[in-house]
Design a protein around this motif. Structure first.
Motif, PDB file in Angstrom:
ATOM      1  N   CYS A 139     -49.432 -40.710 -74.376  1.00 35.08           N
ATOM      2  CA  CYS A 139     -48.038 -40.325 -74.626  1.00 35.08           C
ATOM      3  C   CYS A 139     -47.835 -38.823 -74.430  1.00 35.08           C
ATOM      4  O   CYS A 139     -46.851 -38.396 -73.819  1.00 35.08           O
ATOM      5  N   ALA A 140     -48.769 -38.024 -74.959  1.00 32.23           N
ATOM      6  CA  ALA A 140     -48.666 -36.572 -74.795  1.00 32.23           C
ATOM      7  C   ALA A 140     -48.774 -36.180 -73.325  1.00 32.23           C
ATOM      8  O   ALA A 140     -48.052 -35.288 -72.850  1.00 32.23           O
ATOM      9  N   PHE A 141     -49.660 -36.830 -72.591  1.00 29.77           N
ATOM     10  CA  PHE A 141     -49.816 -36.552 -71.167  1.00 29.77           C
ATOM     11  C   PHE A 141     -48.512 -36.845 -70.429  1.00 29.77           C
ATOM     12  O   PHE A 141     -48.090 -36.074 -69.557  1.00 29.77           O
ATOM     13  N   ALA A 142     -47.864 -37.960 -70.767  1.00 33.51           N
ATOM     14  CA  ALA A 142     -46.601 -38.313 -70.123  1.00 33.51           C
ATOM     15  C   ALA A 142     -45.513 -37.291 -70.442  1.00 33.51           C
ATOM     16  O   ALA A 142     -44.754 -36.888 -69.553  1.00 33.51           O
ATOM     17  N   TYR A 143     -45.433 -36.860 -71.699  1.00 35.43           N
ATOM     18  CA  TYR A 143     -44.353 -35.954 -72.109  1.00 35.43           C
ATOM     19  C   TYR A 143     -44.517 -34.554 -71.515  1.00 35.43           C
ATOM     20  O   TYR A 143     -43.554 -33.972 -70.994  1.00 35.43           O
ATOM     21  N   PHE A 144     -45.715 -34.001 -71.605  1.00 38.27           N
ATOM     22  CA  PHE A 144     -45.918 -32.605 -71.232  1.00 38.27           C
ATOM     23  C   PHE A 144     -46.178 -32.394 -69.737  1.00 38.27           C
ATOM     24  O   PHE A 144     -45.893 -31.315 -69.216  1.00 38.27           O
ATOM     25  N   LEU A 145     -46.699 -33.403 -69.040  1.00 38.71           N
ATOM     26  CA  LEU A 145     -47.065 -33.207 -67.640  1.00 38.71           C
ATOM     27  C   LEU A 145     -46.287 -34.100 -66.675  1.00 38.71           C
ATOM     28  O   LEU A 145     -45.731 -33.610 -65.690  1.00 38.71           O
ATOM     29  N   VAL A 146     -46.242 -35.399 -66.965  1.00 41.37           N
ATOM     30  CA  VAL A 146     -45.676 -36.326 -65.990  1.00 41.37           C
ATOM     31  C   VAL A 146     -44.150 -36.269 -65.967  1.00 41.37           C
ATOM     32  O   VAL A 146     -43.547 -36.179 -64.888  1.00 41.37           O
ATOM     33  N   LEU A 147     -43.503 -36.323 -67.119  1.00 44.37           N
ATOM     34  CA  LEU A 147     -42.040 -36.331 -67.143  1.00 44.37           C
ATOM     35  C   LEU A 147     -41.434 -35.076 -66.513  1.00 44.37           C
ATOM     36  O   LEU A 147     -40.493 -35.195 -65.720  1.00 44.37           O
ATOM     37  N   PHE A 194     -38.978 -35.514 -63.327  1.00 39.94           N
ATOM     38  CA  PHE A 194     -37.584 -35.086 -63.358  1.00 39.94           C
ATOM     39  C   PHE A 194     -37.311 -33.984 -62.336  1.00 39.94           C
ATOM     40  O   PHE A 194     -36.213 -33.902 -61.782  1.00 39.94           O
ATOM     41  N   ARG A 195     -38.314 -33.149 -62.088  1.00 42.79           N
ATOM     42  CA  ARG A 195     -38.169 -32.137 -61.042  1.00 42.79           C
ATOM     43  C   ARG A 195     -37.955 -32.798 -59.692  1.00 42.79           C
ATOM     44  O   ARG A 195     -37.108 -32.377 -58.885  1.00 42.79           O
ATOM     45  N   PHE A 196     -38.705 -33.865 -59.442  1.00 45.44           N
ATOM     46  CA  PHE A 196     -38.556 -34.599 -58.184  1.00 45.44           C
ATOM     47  C   PHE A 196     -37.212 -35.317 -58.121  1.00 45.44           C
ATOM     48  O   PHE A 196     -36.509 -35.267 -57.099  1.00 45.44           O
ATOM     49  N   LEU A 197     -36.827 -35.997 -59.203  1.00 47.71           N
ATOM     50  CA  LEU A 197     -35.602 -36.780 -59.198  1.00 47.71           C
ATOM     51  C   LEU A 197     -34.358 -35.908 -59.048  1.00 47.71           C
ATOM     52  O   LEU A 197     -33.404 -36.286 -58.360  1.00 47.71           O
ATOM     53  N   THR A 198     -34.352 -34.753 -59.702  1.00 42.86           N
ATOM     54  CA  THR A 198     -33.209 -33.856 -59.547  1.00 42.86           C
ATOM     55  C   THR A 198     -33.173 -33.235 -58.154  1.00 42.86           C
ATOM     56  O   THR A 198     -32.091 -32.961 -57.619  1.00 42.86           O
ATOM     57  N   ALA A 199     -34.351 -33.054 -57.547  1.00 47.65           N
ATOM     58  CA  ALA A 199     -34.392 -32.452 -56.210  1.00 47.65           C
ATOM     59  C   ALA A 199     -33.881 -33.403 -55.142  1.00 47.65           C
ATOM     60  O   ALA A 199     -33.335 -32.962 -54.123  1.00 47.65           O
ATOM     61  N   VAL A 200     -34.062 -34.729 -55.343  1.00 48.93           N
ATOM     62  CA  VAL A 200     -33.653 -35.694 -54.316  1.00 48.93           C
ATOM     63  C   VAL A 200     -32.279 -36.286 -54.586  1.00 48.93           C
ATOM     64  O   VAL A 200     -31.853 -37.199 -53.868  1.00 48.93           O
ATOM     65  N   THR A 201     -31.566 -35.791 -55.600  1.00 50.11           N
ATOM     66  CA  THR A 201     -30.210 -36.280 -55.868  1.00 50.11           C
ATOM     67  C   THR A 201     -29.315 -35.953 -54.676  1.00 50.11           C
ATOM     68  O   THR A 201     -29.243 -34.798 -54.246  1.00 50.11           O
ATOM     69  N   PRO A 202     -28.627 -36.944 -54.105  1.00 55.16           N
ATOM     70  CA  PRO A 202     -27.805 -36.689 -52.910  1.00 55.16           C
ATOM     71  C   PRO A 202     -26.682 -35.687 -53.178  1.00 55.16           C
ATOM     72  O   PRO A 202     -26.208 -35.555 -54.316  1.00 55.16           O
ATOM     73  N   ILE A 209     -46.008 -47.966 -61.887  1.00 51.08           N
ATOM     74  CA  ILE A 209     -45.479 -47.492 -63.168  1.00 51.08           C
ATOM     75  C   ILE A 209     -44.657 -46.219 -63.022  1.00 51.08           C
ATOM     76  O   ILE A 209     -43.573 -46.100 -63.600  1.00 51.08           O
ATOM     77  N   THR A 210     -45.159 -45.255 -62.273  1.00 49.78           N
ATOM     78  CA  THR A 210     -44.559 -43.928 -62.253  1.00 49.78           C
ATOM     79  C   THR A 210     -43.308 -43.892 -61.393  1.00 49.78           C
ATOM     80  O   THR A 210     -43.095 -44.771 -60.544  1.00 49.78           O
ATOM     81  N   PRO A 211     -42.471 -42.858 -61.584  1.00 54.58           N
ATOM     82  CA  PRO A 211     -41.339 -42.637 -60.676  1.00 54.58           C
ATOM     83  C   PRO A 211     -41.841 -42.451 -59.245  1.00 54.58           C
ATOM     84  O   PRO A 211     -43.009 -42.132 -59.026  1.00 54.58           O
ATOM     85  N   PRO A 212     -40.939 -42.622 -58.255  1.00 53.36           N
ATOM     86  CA  PRO A 212     -41.391 -42.652 -56.856  1.00 53.36           C
ATOM     87  C   PRO A 212     -41.705 -41.275 -56.267  1.00 53.36           C
ATOM     88  O   PRO A 212     -41.095 -40.845 -55.300  1.00 53.36           O
ATOM     89  N   ASP A 213     -42.666 -40.581 -56.859  1.00 55.13           N
ATOM     90  CA  ASP A 213     -43.136 -39.329 -56.267  1.00 55.13           C
ATOM     91  C   ASP A 213     -44.649 -39.284 -56.335  1.00 55.13           C
ATOM     92  O   ASP A 213     -45.269 -39.809 -57.268  1.00 55.13           O
ATOM     93  N   LEU A 259     -51.314 -39.933 -62.871  1.00 52.85           N
ATOM     94  CA  LEU A 259     -51.747 -41.078 -63.671  1.00 52.85           C
ATOM     95  C   LEU A 259     -53.029 -41.689 -63.111  1.00 52.85           C
ATOM     96  O   LEU A 259     -53.940 -42.043 -63.868  1.00 52.85           O
ATOM     97  N   ALA A 260     -53.130 -41.801 -61.789  1.00 49.26           N
ATOM     98  CA  ALA A 260     -54.275 -42.480 -61.184  1.00 49.26           C
ATOM     99  C   ALA A 260     -55.579 -41.732 -61.435  1.00 49.26           C
ATOM    100  O   ALA A 260     -56.602 -42.355 -61.759  1.00 49.26           O
ATOM    101  N   VAL A 261     -55.568 -40.412 -61.291  1.00 50.70           N
ATOM    102  CA  VAL A 261     -56.801 -39.639 -61.474  1.00 50.70           C
ATOM    103  C   VAL A 261     -57.327 -39.752 -62.909  1.00 50.70           C
ATOM    104  O   VAL A 261     -58.523 -40.015 -63.107  1.00 50.70           O
ATOM    105  N   PRO A 262     -56.497 -39.557 -63.948  1.00 59.70           N
ATOM    106  CA  PRO A 262     -57.024 -39.769 -65.303  1.00 59.70           C
ATOM    107  C   PRO A 262     -57.552 -41.180 -65.538  1.00 59.70           C
ATOM    108  O   PRO A 262     -58.556 -41.359 -66.248  1.00 59.70           O
ATOM    109  N   MET A 263     -56.913 -42.183 -64.945  1.00 61.15           N
ATOM    110  CA  MET A 263     -57.405 -43.549 -65.128  1.00 61.15           C
ATOM    111  C   MET A 263     -58.796 -43.713 -64.513  1.00 61.15           C
ATOM    112  O   MET A 263     -59.661 -44.399 -65.080  1.00 61.15           O
ATOM    113  N   CYS A 264     -59.022 -43.092 -63.362  1.00 64.86           N
ATOM    114  CA  CYS A 264     -60.357 -43.148 -62.749  1.00 64.86           C
ATOM    115  C   CYS A 264     -61.388 -42.453 -63.637  1.00 64.86           C
ATOM    116  O   CYS A 264     -62.503 -42.953 -63.819  1.00 64.86           O
ATOM    117  N   LEU A 265     -61.012 -41.290 -64.182  1.00 68.02           N
ATOM    118  CA  LEU A 265     -61.930 -40.579 -65.071  1.00 68.02           C
ATOM    119  C   LEU A 265     -62.185 -41.373 -66.347  1.00 68.02           C
ATOM    120  O   LEU A 265     -63.316 -41.407 -66.856  1.00 68.02           O
TER     121      LEU A 265
END
Length: 256
Positions: free
Chosen positions: A131-139, A143-151, A216-220, A227-233
């Motif tokens: 949960c902390a990883f999602a809040y501090f790093l992934v979200l 959101f940076r990606f989603l706001t950048a691709v807003t038409p 699972i993740t947003p399309p970026d 997410l994938a790298v931590p799961m491998c580790l």
């Protein structure tokens, strides 16, 4: 006419044992529910502040003049309360797991307790880390990606309830994905896999991690890799945990 059969002493003992277990289960559940409600009552005055903190990763990346909106009449009141309830569950999870452990542990063998204790603690800690990883790093990255691709001509103004549902889904998904070591140890403990099979399946684990991350993740790409790298580790950590906690077939398990 033969007299009716009287219930045997064994049946009476079984009924008494079942009744006592049900009484104890009710007591354990009641303690957990009361704890959640007390924490919820303590959090209610801070519900709006909690929501502001939760929305910070998105608000910080919204374009100038954009903001969150409430499309339902009761959303400004109900949505922060929902978050307070989720936060109460999050805080009280150690207590809930303790009550569960206290109920089931008397029926476990010593070697089962030896395995279950670290697994419960690890599952809780890994879920919090996810949960902390999602809040501090992934979200923030998502959101940076989603706001950048807003038409152009589209104003990004997210509903507060939809945002809460999205973030809770991300927390739950990342928390579960971080449980990879626990899942690996359980599979090894019940005999479905062993160390050699786990090591030989690394390539499949990597492919599976990237497939799950892409779903699972947003399309970026950044969020998927994060997410994938931590799961491998964590898969590798699971192999180490199996070596430590699960004896190879033929080894003697200490029951002392």
């Amino acid at each position: 006419m033969a007299p009716p059969e009287q219930p045997s002493e064994h049946e009476d003992l079984l009924q008494e044992g079942l009744f006592s277990h049900l009484i104890e289960l009710r007591s354990r559940l009641l303690k957990a529910v009361v704890t959640v409600l007390l924490v919820l009552l303590a959090l209610v005055p801070f519900a709006n502040h909690l929501y502001s903190e939760l929305a910070a990763p998105l608000v910080a990346r919204l374009p100038q003049g954009a903001h969150l909106i409430a499309t339902e009449v009761a959303s400004p009141f109900v949505t922060p309360l929902k978050l307070a309830f989720y936060t109460s569950l999050f805080i009280c999870m150690p207590m809930i797991l303790y009550q569960l452990w206290a109920f089931v542990s008397p029926g476990l063998y010593k070697h089962e307790k030896r395995l279950a204790r670290p697994l419960l603690v690890a599952a809780l800690v890994l879920f919090y880390l996810g949960c902390a990883f999602a809040y501090f790093l992934v979200l923030p990255a998502a959101f940076r990606f989603l706001t950048a691709v807003t038409p152009a001509g589209v104003e990004m103004m997210t509903d507060i309830t939809h945002y809460l549902d999205f973030v809770m889904l991300m927390f739950f998904a990342f928390g579960l994905c971080f449980e990879v070591p626990v899942a690996v140890v359980i599979l090894a403990a019940i005999g479905l896999v062993n160390i050699r099979q786990l090591k030989g399946s690394r390539r499949y684990a990597i492919v599976g991690a990237f497939a799950i991350a892409a779903f699972i993740t947003p399309p970026d790409i950044a969020s998927m890799i994060m997410l994938a790298v931590p799961m491998c580790l964590l898969y590798e950590l699971g192999i180490l945990a199996v070596r430590w906690l699960v004896p190879e077939k033929g080894e003697v398990v200490s029951t002392g």
